[in-house]
Motif scaffolding. Structure first.
Motif, short mmCIF file in Angstrom:
data_model
loop_
_atom_site.label_atom_id
_atom_site.label_comp_id
_atom_site.label_asym_id
_atom_site.label_seq_id
_atom_site.Cartn_x
_atom_site.Cartn_y
_atom_site.Cartn_z
N ILE A 31 -12.63 -43.49 -43.63
CA ILE A 31 -12.07 -42.19 -44.01
C ILE A 31 -10.56 -42.29 -44.15
O ILE A 31 -9.97 -41.77 -45.11
CB ILE A 31 -12.45 -41.11 -42.97
CG1 ILE A 31 -13.97 -40.89 -42.96
CG2 ILE A 31 -11.76 -39.79 -43.29
CD1 ILE A 31 -14.46 -40.01 -41.83
N THR A 32 -9.91 -43.01 -43.21
CA THR A 32 -8.45 -43.17 -43.29
C THR A 32 -8.06 -43.92 -44.57
O THR A 32 -7.09 -43.55 -45.24
CB THR A 32 -7.92 -43.91 -42.04
OG1 THR A 32 -8.43 -43.26 -40.88
CG2 THR A 32 -6.41 -43.88 -41.98
N ALA A 33 -8.81 -44.96 -44.91
CA ALA A 33 -8.53 -45.71 -46.14
C ALA A 33 -8.70 -44.82 -47.36
O ALA A 33 -7.88 -44.86 -48.30
CB ALA A 33 -9.47 -46.92 -46.22
N LEU A 34 -9.75 -44.00 -47.34
CA LEU A 34 -10.01 -43.08 -48.45
C LEU A 34 -8.88 -42.06 -48.59
O LEU A 34 -8.47 -41.70 -49.70
CB LEU A 34 -11.35 -42.38 -48.21
CG LEU A 34 -12.11 -41.88 -49.44
CD1 LEU A 34 -12.39 -43.03 -50.39
CD2 LEU A 34 -13.43 -41.24 -49.02
N GLU A 35 -8.36 -41.61 -47.44
CA GLU A 35 -7.24 -40.66 -47.45
C GLU A 35 -6.04 -41.26 -48.17
O GLU A 35 -5.36 -40.59 -48.94
CB GLU A 35 -6.86 -40.27 -46.02
CG GLU A 35 -7.71 -39.15 -45.47
CD GLU A 35 -7.32 -38.75 -44.06
OE1 GLU A 35 -7.56 -37.59 -43.71
OE2 GLU A 35 -6.80 -39.59 -43.30
N PHE A 36 -5.79 -42.55 -47.91
CA PHE A 36 -4.68 -43.23 -48.57
C PHE A 36 -4.89 -43.29 -50.08
O PHE A 36 -4.00 -43.02 -50.86
CB PHE A 36 -4.54 -44.66 -48.02
CG PHE A 36 -3.49 -44.75 -46.99
CD1 PHE A 36 -2.21 -45.09 -47.35
CD2 PHE A 36 -3.76 -44.45 -45.68
CE1 PHE A 36 -1.21 -45.14 -46.39
CE2 PHE A 36 -2.79 -44.50 -44.72
CZ PHE A 36 -1.50 -44.85 -45.09
N LEU A 37 -6.12 -43.62 -50.47
CA LEU A 37 -6.46 -43.70 -51.89
C LEU A 37 -6.20 -42.36 -52.57
O LEU A 37 -5.57 -42.29 -53.63
CB LEU A 37 -7.94 -44.10 -52.01
CG LEU A 37 -8.37 -44.65 -53.36
CD1 LEU A 37 -7.74 -46.02 -53.58
CD2 LEU A 37 -9.89 -44.76 -53.42
N ILE A 38 -6.64 -41.28 -51.92
CA ILE A 38 -6.48 -39.95 -52.49
C ILE A 38 -5.00 -39.56 -52.52
O ILE A 38 -4.53 -38.95 -53.49
CB ILE A 38 -7.32 -38.92 -51.71
CG1 ILE A 38 -8.81 -39.18 -51.96
CG2 ILE A 38 -6.97 -37.49 -52.11
CD1 ILE A 38 -9.73 -38.48 -51.00
N ALA A 39 -4.25 -39.97 -51.48
CA ALA A 39 -2.83 -39.61 -51.40
C ALA A 39 -2.06 -40.09 -52.62
O ALA A 39 -1.09 -39.47 -53.04
CB ALA A 39 -2.22 -40.17 -50.12
N PHE A 40 -2.50 -41.23 -53.21
CA PHE A 40 -1.73 -41.79 -54.32
C PHE A 40 -2.41 -41.68 -55.67
O PHE A 40 -1.87 -42.13 -56.68
CB PHE A 40 -1.40 -43.26 -54.02
CG PHE A 40 -0.57 -43.39 -52.78
CD1 PHE A 40 0.67 -42.78 -52.72
CD2 PHE A 40 -1.05 -44.06 -51.68
CE1 PHE A 40 1.43 -42.87 -51.57
CE2 PHE A 40 -0.28 -44.15 -50.53
CZ PHE A 40 0.96 -43.55 -50.48
N THR A 41 -3.60 -41.09 -55.72
CA THR A 41 -4.25 -40.97 -57.02
C THR A 41 -4.38 -39.52 -57.48
O THR A 41 -4.35 -39.25 -58.67
CB THR A 41 -5.66 -41.60 -56.99
OG1 THR A 41 -6.36 -41.10 -55.86
CG2 THR A 41 -5.58 -43.12 -56.90
#
Lengths: 106, 253
Positions: A31-41
């Motif tokens: 979930i944390t990794a996904l949050e990062f992905l969403i933060a920059f896309t």
């Protein structure tokens, strides 16, 4: 804690529990990794904020439910913890709206 | 109460009865954590109020320039990592910190599980990993604070009204009254929220060390149970939980 008084040093004791702990860890990490992905896309907006808040609640559910073991406690304890938190959510929403209205009036 | 007529039923007033099937210590820890939740919520709710009553940055994220006139975009503020000076790495360092804290939560719950099996060596091992994780997090936070206080190379040019005259000067870093990244309130909330959380991590590390010491000296083994590991574990997971919320509301949105 009547069910845990197994004093024999059995290698398999608690193996199921350890598996659940590591599964929870991988979920939290994903979930944390996904949050990062969403933060920059994703562009900033209501949708992005809603996704972040939703993911935070999912993470909180796993930490409180599995790590803090609340999921496996009796119902009355679960509700005594959860109900007061509803007031926090209410206060957060109320004061964010209030903040918006202070901004409009300035 | 029918209990008075039954000789075999334990007297509810003389101890030995566990309401909600949780021991006294665990229940009290839960109640403490609920009150601590309110304290942290108060800080985060105040942050939400001030943020929504301050002007937001309008325009492209790529063109963002820090100014006290509007609320900053967090990923433009927290974009530095140690040993890579000048590199723009948004939120990477705080992501590493989040990972460290979640991982230390895992080692803590593994210590609790080992305690259930009365496995003293395993409890010691996992408590040490948890202490290491907590100490590393504190170190990261110390670096993050230093970077935030010292500021960037170029700083931000600020126009201020001092004694009736407009004075232009460059602000480097942030303190409680001046802030190169945005409105002073942004820095104030950064110091208060992450500082309050950091204090909790510090006391958590101290408590974890105490639990490790008492495990190593065999106190819990003589006592016959490792419930103290569970109680301190609850506190440690709570600290992790608070960070999850701080991470979302302060750094992501």
């Amino acid at each position: 804690m009547a069910h845990v008084h197994e004093h024999e040093h059995d290698e398999n004791a608690g193996a199921e529990q350890r598996k659940a702990i590591w599964r929870t860890f991988w979920i939290l990490l994903a979930i944390t990794a996904l949050e990062f992905l969403i933060a920059f896309t994703l562009d900033a907006g209501v949708l992005k904020t809603a996704i972040f808040v939703g993911m935070t609640i999912v993470k909180a559910f796993y930490i409180v439910g599995e790590f803090m073991h609340l999921k496996h406690e009796v119902k009355s304890l679960i509700w005594s913890i959860l109900i007061p938190c509803i007031f926090v959510v209410w206060l957060l929403i109320a004061l964010m709206r209030e903040g918006g209205s202070i901004f409009d009036l300035r | 109460m029918a209990a008075t007529a039954q000789p075999n039923v334990k007297n509810v007033w003389l101890g030995g009865v566990e309401p909600m099937k949780a021991s006294y210590g665990k229940l009290m820890m839960w109640f403490f954590l609920i009150s601590d939740t309110f304290t942290f919520s108060a800080l985060l709710v105040a942050y939400g109020l001030v943020r929504f009553s301050s002007p937001a940055y309008v325009g492209q994220v790529a063109d963002f320039v820090a100014s006290p006139a509007y609320w900053p975009i967090p990923e433009k503020v927290f974009d530095a990592i140690p040993f890579f000076h000048g590199l723009h790495a948004p939120l990477v360092f705080v992501g590493i910190m989040t990972f460290i804290l979640i991982f230390s939560s895992v080692t803590m719950v593994l210590a609790v599980e080992a305690g259930h099996r009365m496995d003293r060596a395993a409890v010691e091992k996992y408590m040490l990993w948890t202490i290491l994780g907590g100490a590393t997090f504190l170190g990261c936070q110390a670096w993050e604070w230093t970077h935030f206080i010292v500021g960037t190379d170029s700083g931000t040019v600020v126009k201020e009204l001092i004694n009736g005259d407009w004075v232009t000067h460059t602000v480097f870093g942030a303190n409680l009254t001046q802030n190169q990244y945005g409105p002073p309130a942004f820095a104030d909330f950064f110091f208060f929220i992450t500082g309050f959380h950091g204090t909790h991590v510090l006391s958590g590390v101290i408590l974890n060390f105490l639990v490790f010491y008492r495990t190593a000296t065999g106190l819990y083994e003589r006592r016959g149970h490792y419930e103290m590991v569970e109680k301190i574990g609850l506190y440690w997971h709570f600290v992790d939980l608070v960070w999850v919320f701080v991470f979302t509301f302060f750094y992501l949105v």
